[in-house]
Design an enzyme around this catalytic site. Structure first.
Site, PDB file in Angstrom:
ATOM      1  N   CYS A 274       0.823  -1.216   0.000  1.00 14.74           N
ATOM      2  CA  CYS A 274       0.000   0.000   0.000  1.00 14.74           C
ATOM      3  C   CYS A 274       0.855   1.263   0.000  1.00 14.74           C
ATOM      4  O   CYS A 274       0.879   2.031  -0.941  1.00 14.74           O
ATOM      5  CB  CYS A 274      -0.900   0.008   1.234  1.00 14.74           C
TER       6      CYS A 274
HETATM    7  N1  SAJ Z   1       6.574   2.476   8.746  1.00 16.06           N
HETATM    8  C1  SAJ Z   1       7.577   3.281   9.256  1.00 16.06           C
HETATM    9  N2  SAJ Z   1       7.271   4.178  10.227  1.00 16.06           N
HETATM   10  C2  SAJ Z   1       5.996   4.308  10.715  1.00 16.06           C
HETATM   11  C3  SAJ Z   1       4.990   3.482  10.177  1.00 16.06           C
HETATM   12  C4  SAJ Z   1       5.299   2.571   9.201  1.00 16.06           C
HETATM   13  O1  SAJ Z   1       8.727   3.178   8.830  1.00 16.06           O
HETATM   14  O2  SAJ Z   1       5.789   5.121  11.614  1.00 16.06           O
HETATM   15  C5  SAJ Z   1       6.880   1.522   7.682  1.00 16.06           C
HETATM   16  C6  SAJ Z   1       6.568   0.092   8.055  1.00 16.06           C
HETATM   17  O3  SAJ Z   1       7.680  -0.516   8.665  1.00 16.06           O
HETATM   18  C7  SAJ Z   1       6.253  -0.528   6.698  1.00 16.06           C
HETATM   19  C8  SAJ Z   1       5.652   0.618   5.907  1.00 16.06           C
HETATM   20  O4  SAJ Z   1       6.060   1.816   6.574  1.00 16.06           O
HETATM   21  O5  SAJ Z   1       7.419  -0.976   6.066  1.00 16.06           O
HETATM   22  C9  SAJ Z   1       4.133   0.569   5.840  1.00 16.06           C
HETATM   23  O6  SAJ Z   1       3.697   0.408   7.164  1.00 16.06           O
HETATM   24  P1  SAJ Z   1       2.126   0.595   7.568  1.00 16.06           P
HETATM   25  O7  SAJ Z   1       2.092   0.633   9.073  1.00 16.06           O
HETATM   26  O8  SAJ Z   1       1.537   1.709   6.836  1.00 16.06           O
HETATM   27  O9  SAJ Z   1       1.520  -0.810   7.196  1.00 16.06           O
HETATM   28  P2  SAJ Z   1       0.805  -1.282   5.858  1.00 16.06           P
HETATM   29  O10 SAJ Z   1       1.621  -1.091   4.647  1.00 16.06           O
HETATM   30  O11 SAJ Z   1       0.342  -2.671   6.153  1.00 16.06           O
HETATM   31  O12 SAJ Z   1      -0.395  -0.264   5.736  1.00 16.06           O
HETATM   32  C10 SAJ Z   1      -1.679  -0.708   5.986  1.00 16.06           C
HETATM   33  C11 SAJ Z   1      -2.536   0.299   5.292  1.00 16.06           C
HETATM   34  N3  SAJ Z   1      -3.849  -0.251   5.213  1.00 16.06           N
HETATM   35  C12 SAJ Z   1      -4.514  -0.129   4.069  1.00 16.06           C
HETATM   36  O13 SAJ Z   1      -4.066   0.426   3.078  1.00 16.06           O
HETATM   37  C13 SAJ Z   1      -5.862  -0.712   4.053  1.00 16.06           C
HETATM   38  C14 SAJ Z   1      -2.558   1.614   6.040  1.00 16.06           C
HETATM   39  O14 SAJ Z   1      -3.594   2.453   5.509  1.00 16.06           O
HETATM   40  C15 SAJ Z   1      -2.831   1.382   7.490  1.00 16.06           C
HETATM   41  O15 SAJ Z   1      -2.855   2.634   8.166  1.00 16.06           O
HETATM   42  C16 SAJ Z   1      -1.717   0.521   8.037  1.00 16.06           C
HETATM   43  O16 SAJ Z   1      -1.875  -0.761   7.396  1.00 16.06           O
HETATM   44  C17 SAJ Z   1      -1.826   0.360   9.546  1.00 16.06           C
HETATM   45  O17 SAJ Z   1      -2.232   1.351  10.199  1.00 16.06           O
HETATM   46  O18 SAJ Z   1      -1.419  -0.700  10.033  1.00 16.06           O
END
Ligand code: SAJ
Length: 464
Positions: A274
């Site tokens: 995403c």
């Molecule tokens: N990450 C960071 N720092 C942060 C948060 C995330 O480096 O503060 C990195 C994570 O390690 C990862 C990437 O960013 O590699 C994405 O992380 P994410 O927490 O956004 O997880 P995703 O990719 O699984 O995002 C999903 C998304 N859900 C959908 O698109 C339906 C996102 O909108 C959600 O907010 C997220 O999950 C969530 O909150 O867990």
């Protein structure tokens, strides 16, 4: 009775037959939710192995248990199939297929186009078509509604077309398919009405919006918001390294602000299906309107360069011990793109692995959720995590902060650690370097060698 009345009655009475195209981490949970709501659901997938496993009650999706799948099969509510022909007798068709990016960073719409073609071949009056795949604003109008009109059917009268963004967060123990508010926007108000009625039978809360384009943009704003804020905090981390300020302490303290702030954390880069991809859809489409988005490109640049920054810090760490990257043994802990999942798509750990190998390091990885990876066309098996094994690496890189890792135990047995997630917070040891903190000077490193060696003795006595 017109077509709208027909589909509305069928939905309200839960007599409508539902087809969900794409049985992945979005489509399968949705199919299960619709089946649990009382609908008969065809789960369509082009992968025969997936269909075989589903028919055998074997779930490959983290958030769908085998028990739940087998119950839906036994009740006759769920019918996995590779046959798109079932669309001819389906009232509702939901498209949940991938929307990857090409190498040139523009969207690969082939999966959506393929699914739409299959629906169009079985298009009939009174059908509700919903697209859930993340995409650029205008897709639903241009690729679905336009095709319906070309087939001589009227959108909003004969056939109803909507967009509804998927909000699946794999592994989230709190928010599942049915208790995550469901945004939906139709190509016409009648479309929105029918789509809202359908999801209202399945979801706890439905949020209708004025158009499919608004619904498409909602998803892109949600995930661009994350990508840009992660890019911001990663840039702050680079700045804090330069200024010798602990960014992790800064974020934790800022997070005590009860309003107007939301913590994001530095990391080795961003992975997943995403966040790295969705904002690029917006950036790509905006160019067609001669609008050049700066935040998205900047965030993509900063986040995309974090793996290289981590590799540079590995080189700095090895340099403290007078070791070149070339020939050094490096262990990467965590290959998944975020904690406690097994998904490696777009994972920054893969890039770090690749870059270190390119520089001649002898790189291994260990991830309790990822037994092997495919790198440069070959399968690379993860290594076991042992006390003796840890001590053989010149540098250990903590890339994914899985809960399963025993951080004090790792610190007690590794010689040199680069922590990219602040996972060793509170674990002592002068041998733990951190993203967002400057690498010590060789002079300071030598000066503290005695302390570190004493700590090692303490560590060994302390054992684990
Ligand atoms: N990450 C960071 N720092 C942060 C948060 C995330 O480096 O503060 C990195 C994570 O390690 C990862 C990437 O960013 O590699 C994405 O992380 P994410 O927490 O956004 O997880 P995703 O990719 O699984 O995002 C999903 C998304 N859900 C959908 O698109 C339906 C996102 O909108 C959600 O907010 C997220 O999950 C969530 O909150 O867990």
């Amino acid at each position: 009775m017109n077509d709208m009345d027909g589909i509305r009655r069928a939905i309200a009475a839960r007599r409508a037959t539902v087809a969900v195209i794409g049985q992945g981490y979005v489509g399968l949970p949705l199919a299960m939710a619709a089946a649990a709501a009382g609908y008969t659901v065809h789960g369509i997938d082009v992968d025969p192995d997936r269909v075989r496993r589903l028919a055998a009650g074997d779930s490959y999706v983290l958030d769908v248990s085998g028990e739940e799948l087998r119950a839906a099969l036994a009740a006759g509510r769920y019918r996995p199939t590779a046959d798109f022909g079932v669309l001819a007798s389906s009232d509702v068709a939901v498209i949940c297929v991938p929307t990857p990016l090409r190498k040139s960073k523009d969207p690969d719409m082939s999966y959506i186009a393929g699914a739409v073609a299959e629906v169009k071949a079985r298009l009939h009056r009174g059908m509700l078509i919903i697209l859930e795949s993340t995409t650029y604003p205008g897709t639903t109008d241009e690729l679905i509604a336009a095709e319906v009109e070309k087939a001589g059917l009227r959108v909003g009268e004969d056939v109803f077309v909507c967009f509804s963004p998927e909000r699946v967060d794999p592994g989230n123990a709190v928010y599942k398919t049915t208790n995550t508010p469901k945004v939906i926007g139709g190509v016409t108000p009648a479309c929105t009405d029918v789509g809202t009625l359908f999801y209202g039978q399945v979801m706890e809360r439905v949020v209708p919006v004025g158009s499919a384009r608004v619904a498409e943009m909602v998803k892109l704003l949600e995930n661009t918001f994350r990508a840009v804020n992660i890019g911001l905090v990663n840039e702050m981390a680079l700045m804090c390294e330069r200024m010798d300020i602990d960014i992790w302490e800064v974020v934790d303290a800022a997070a005590t602000k009860p309003f107007g702030f939301m913590p994001f954390y530095p990391g080795p880069g961003i992975g997943g299906h995403c966040i790295p991809l969705d904002p690029m859809y917006l950036s790509w489409k905006a160019k067609a309107y001669d609008f050049y988005n700066k935040f998205i490109e900047l965030a993509s640049d900063i986040n995309g360069n974090m793996p290289r920054h981590v590799v540079a810090k590995v080189a700095e760490a090895l340099n403290l011990e007078g070791k070149p990257v070339r020939g050094s043994r490096v262990l990467i802990l965590g290959m998944a793109y975020k904690r406690d999942i097994d998904d490696v798509r777009e994972s920054p750990s893969l890039e770090i692995f690749r870059l270190l190998r390119l520089q001649g390091a002898r790189v291994d990885f260990h991830d309790p959720h990822v037994p092997r990876i495919r790198e440069a066309g070959e399968v690379v098996e993860g290594v076991a995590l042992t006390a003796a094994g840890l001590g053989e690496y010149d540098c250990v890189v903590l890339a994914t902060n899985h809960s399963a890792f025993d951080y004090p135990w790792i610190a007690a047995h590794a010689r040199l650690i680069l922590d990219t997630r602040n996972a060793f917070k509170g674990v002592g040891g002068g041998h733990i370097l951190k993203l967002g903190k400057p690498t010590p000077s060789p002079e300071a490193w030598e000066r503290d060698r005695g302390l570190r060696e004493a700590a090692v003795v303490g560590r060994e006595q302390g054992g684990v």
